[in-house]
Design a protein around this motif. Structure first.
Motif, short mmCIF file in Angstrom:
data_model
loop_
_atom_site.label_atom_id
_atom_site.label_comp_id
_atom_site.label_asym_id
_atom_site.label_seq_id
_atom_site.Cartn_x
_atom_site.Cartn_y
_atom_site.Cartn_z
N SER A 56 26.63 10.04 -73.48
CA SER A 56 26.49 10.19 -75.04
C SER A 56 26.35 11.38 -75.35
O SER A 56 26.92 11.86 -76.53
CB SER A 56 25.35 9.29 -75.33
N LEU A 57 25.63 12.47 -74.90
CA LEU A 57 25.40 13.56 -75.33
C LEU A 57 26.72 14.31 -75.00
O LEU A 57 27.27 15.14 -76.06
CB LEU A 57 24.20 14.40 -74.42
N THR A 62 27.62 7.26 -78.71
CA THR A 62 26.79 6.39 -77.77
C THR A 62 27.46 5.21 -77.47
O THR A 62 26.47 4.37 -76.76
CB THR A 62 25.48 6.25 -78.78
N THR A 64 27.01 2.51 -79.15
CA THR A 64 25.85 1.76 -79.56
C THR A 64 26.23 1.70 -81.16
O THR A 64 26.41 2.77 -81.83
CB THR A 64 24.62 2.33 -79.22
N GLU A 112 17.04 6.18 -91.00
CA GLU A 112 16.77 7.60 -90.28
C GLU A 112 16.58 7.76 -88.97
O GLU A 112 17.16 8.61 -88.12
CB GLU A 112 15.67 8.52 -91.16
N MET A 113 15.81 6.77 -88.43
CA MET A 113 15.47 6.73 -86.90
C MET A 113 16.63 6.68 -86.31
O MET A 113 16.70 7.13 -85.20
CB MET A 113 14.61 5.66 -86.87
N LEU A 114 17.67 5.75 -86.57
CA LEU A 114 18.86 5.63 -85.93
C LEU A 114 20.01 6.61 -85.96
O LEU A 114 20.77 6.90 -85.15
CB LEU A 114 19.38 4.23 -86.05
N ALA A 115 19.94 6.87 -87.16
CA ALA A 115 21.15 8.15 -87.65
C ALA A 115 21.04 9.52 -86.84
O ALA A 115 21.99 10.12 -86.82
CB ALA A 115 21.11 8.37 -89.18
N ASN A 116 20.00 9.70 -86.07
CA ASN A 116 19.93 10.99 -85.49
C ASN A 116 20.57 10.96 -84.14
O ASN A 116 19.96 11.40 -83.08
CB ASN A 116 18.52 11.43 -85.42
N GLY A 117 21.75 10.30 -83.92
CA GLY A 117 22.50 10.47 -82.63
C GLY A 117 22.24 9.17 -81.85
O GLY A 117 23.06 9.11 -80.99
N SER A 118 21.37 8.37 -82.30
CA SER A 118 21.26 6.90 -81.44
C SER A 118 22.31 6.22 -81.46
O SER A 118 22.45 5.51 -80.40
CB SER A 118 20.03 6.48 -81.94
N LYS B 4 25.70 16.63 -89.09
CA LYS B 4 24.55 17.18 -88.60
C LYS B 4 24.29 18.49 -88.23
O LYS B 4 25.19 19.01 -87.34
CB LYS B 4 24.01 16.27 -87.70
N PRO B 50 16.11 16.41 -85.15
CA PRO B 50 16.44 16.65 -83.69
C PRO B 50 17.29 15.52 -83.15
O PRO B 50 17.30 14.41 -83.86
CB PRO B 50 15.19 16.50 -83.06
N ASN B 51 18.10 15.93 -82.55
CA ASN B 51 19.42 14.88 -82.07
C ASN B 51 18.48 14.02 -80.83
O ASN B 51 18.09 14.48 -79.88
CB ASN B 51 20.41 15.58 -81.39
N ASN B 52 18.50 12.60 -80.97
CA ASN B 52 17.69 11.96 -80.33
C ASN B 52 18.27 11.72 -78.91
O ASN B 52 17.41 11.64 -77.92
CB ASN B 52 17.68 10.23 -80.97
N ILE B 53 19.49 11.90 -78.83
CA ILE B 53 20.18 11.68 -77.46
C ILE B 53 19.54 12.85 -76.42
O ILE B 53 19.35 12.71 -75.49
CB ILE B 53 21.63 11.79 -77.76
N ASN B 94 12.54 1.75 -80.62
CA ASN B 94 13.85 0.99 -81.20
C ASN B 94 13.74 0.03 -80.18
O ASN B 94 13.47 -0.05 -78.99
CB ASN B 94 14.85 1.86 -81.36
#
Lengths: 346, 346
Positions: A56-57, A62, A64, A112-118, B4, B50-53, B94
């Motif tokens: 994913s990185l 992702t 997802t 917001e929790m999910l929007a950061n890359g998840s 982002k 910060p990027n979660n991944i 999550n």
DNA sequence: ATCTACAACGAAAACGTTTTCGTGTTAACA
DNA sequence: TGTTAACACGAAAACGTTTTCGTTGTAGAT
């Protein structure tokens, strides 16, 4: 306990470089057949699977999709999820769900929790509180950051995104038309306050159907329930309001309710007041629920095809994600309703 | 569309190093107050998150838990999810859900898809097909890789993991005792085949309750339904079987059904056969569903506290994840049932 | 003038991949 | 013998973080 094996470990073990292992596993012809076989055998033996997070990185994808819904203990929403999961899975995606619980704050936090890359994109249905406050900044920001959204059922037109909706207006017209055809002269509607878009539209459909048949709508027959954000807990209040409606308007011979609970409660009240269903009062609901099917008498309803909505929403989102054509042309797909006739109508 | 912003971009913009930015944002006193303020202001302006991944990759923790359930359009399971989501969210996690659709293969695929780094641990309920085949290798492998599992409701004892179950035996004893107290002499049970562990236990509870009251169980009164993996689609078959049961055994004055659908169908059949409920036949179901509440007559049930199960499961899993104490001591939490008396019993 | 200490910052590794761009070896050819 | 091309592989960058371990620069002490 043997932890997951990585490329690095395989490389070390086989005394080759990480790149070689990676290429060998992907069957690159850059690598000799000997080495390829050796690596693949070793990988199989140790059950190597690439690490999703690392992928994913690297790929900035992702695979997802995030679902934000107001409530999960609800047939409509769980059916939508089933639809989403079905096509998501088929197309190699996972789904992660967040519940807003009809609260604006939880909706924002969850997003917001999910929007950061998840996740790669959202499928969501807006919470009542958000609709009431009309604060949509979180949607705009998400979209601005390049993360696509697909809204379903409870949508707001201003936001630039794909939408999947039920033809609420047509659906309720169908229902009310049916009641009229069946001979009802005084049809009541039990609906929600207008800020819930679907409630508004269904009320409108009711009015239009009446108008089409030159029937003068009467305001006494329109009951708009103030939703206490959790109707299940205030069943008695609901029952009381509906009882009032029917007692005060004994001429009522048809009821159209915009959801399952209202419809069932209406039937309950009617039975309590010794009205026969469908002989004295015919009832139609608007829902996909299981209650209608198993109620006595079973309830005629306007089915929303919830699963189909979920499927369509997922397809729209994934298409959007995979064709980066940046068309900026957003579709609104309308899912047709279907009148399912059961025992509560003649 | 402003994508982002990353640490690197902030660093470049402010002409400092990435490390400085990172430290400044985390309020490290290694960084001068001047720089800290500057960086934080800039970060706020550009809404840095910060990027979660990247974090997941670095920390080897995703802060995500995977749920695998057989079906989501089901009150019990959706309530469990609600419970899981509630505490997961509260504790910063999550949830990502996969549906096995009662299929062994989908269960395995789903787990493999998630086990490669996407999640920190599983909460799951086993599919019927898996229970039937008794193939649990995917659970063992997952656990072997150091990924904890919490099973709920449909569990298998051999697997070394935490479990949350309903006291099915006690619950059904409660129900059957109630029927006996209420004067029933010939109590039938409508249950599943024994490979569904909960069905087996509930049958056992039925037998024990009879035994406790010196009542000889009769095999004619025990109806084990072959689940066609999707009972909703075979309603008529179900109805026919139950009709047989009641017709062939007219002495039946009490029915205990191990789930909501069976109970409702039993009531339907009883009404069809002109038996009064609860006068002639009393009925108790086993479920958390919404049908029972709204049925006519409303159904007395053994409630499973589904949401509480979800909450407990999530707590067990997260506790396990966060206290790396590797105790290797697995708990089985039993959630007490509750008999909710409604109109289908005297 | 030299040494010490501290404050403020940067370089680099690490997490696990994929991919681009070398680089060394060998064989074929002039 | 020298050139070339193919082959097989490795080094390193990149994704976005955090953290360890330097490395400066300056001030104070001797």
């Amino acid at each position: 306990m043997k932890r997951k094996v990585t490329l690095k470990q395989i490389a070390k073990e086989l005394d080759v470089s990480i790149s070689t292992v990676s290429k060998a596993l992907r069957n690159s012809k850059e690598i000799s057949e000997d080495t390829r076989e050796k690596v693949q055998a070793f990988a199989k033996l140790y059950n190597y699977k690439p690490n999703n997070i690392a992928l994913s990185l690297k790929n900035k994808k992702t695979k997802t999709i995030g679902i934000i819904i107001p409530e999960i203990v609800h047939h409509f929403f769980s059916k939508v999820i089933r639809g989403i999961e079905l096509v998501a899975n088929k197309r190699g995606y996972n789904v992660i769900v967040g519940l807003s619980n009809e609260s604006f704050n939880k909706e924002v936090i969850n997003m917001e929790m999910l929007a950061n890359g998840s996740i790669d994109g959202f499928i969501l249905s807006i919470s009542k509180e958000t609709l009431l406050q009309q604060d949509y900044h979180h949607f705009y920001e998400t979209i601005n950051q390049g993360m696509p959204i697909v809204m379903f059922d409870r949508v707001v037109n201003d936001v630039r995104c794909d939408k999947v909706i039920v033809d609420d207006l047509k659906g309720s017209k169908k229902a009310v038309n049916k009641l009229i055809e069946n001979g009802c002269k005084n049809i009541a509607i039990i609906t929600t306050k207008d800020y819930v878009s679907v409630g508004k539209l269904r009320t409108q459909g009711y009015l239009e159907a009446l108008e089409d048949h030159k029937i003068q709508p009467k305001s006494e027959l329109i009951l708009k329930i103030v939703e206490e954000l959790d109707a299940e807990d205030h069943l008695e209040d609901l029952e009381a309001e509906i009882e009032c409606l029917i007692k005060n308007n004994p001429e009522i011979d048809g009821v159209f309710a915009v959801n399952e609970l209202y419809a069932l409660t209406a039937m309950k009240v009617a039975k309590k007041l010794k009205r026969k269903i469908p002989a004295d009062i015919q009832v139609i609901g608007f829902t996909d629920g299981v209650l209608s099917k198993h109620a006595t008498p079973s309830l005629t309803t306007v089915s929303q095809h919830a699963q189909q909505m979920g499927e369509k929403a997922a397809e729209l989102l994934i298409d959007n994600l995979e064709h980066e054509e940046e068309e900026e042309h957003y579709k609104t797909v309308v899912i047709e309703t279907e009148l399912i006739e059961r025992e509560s109508t003649k």
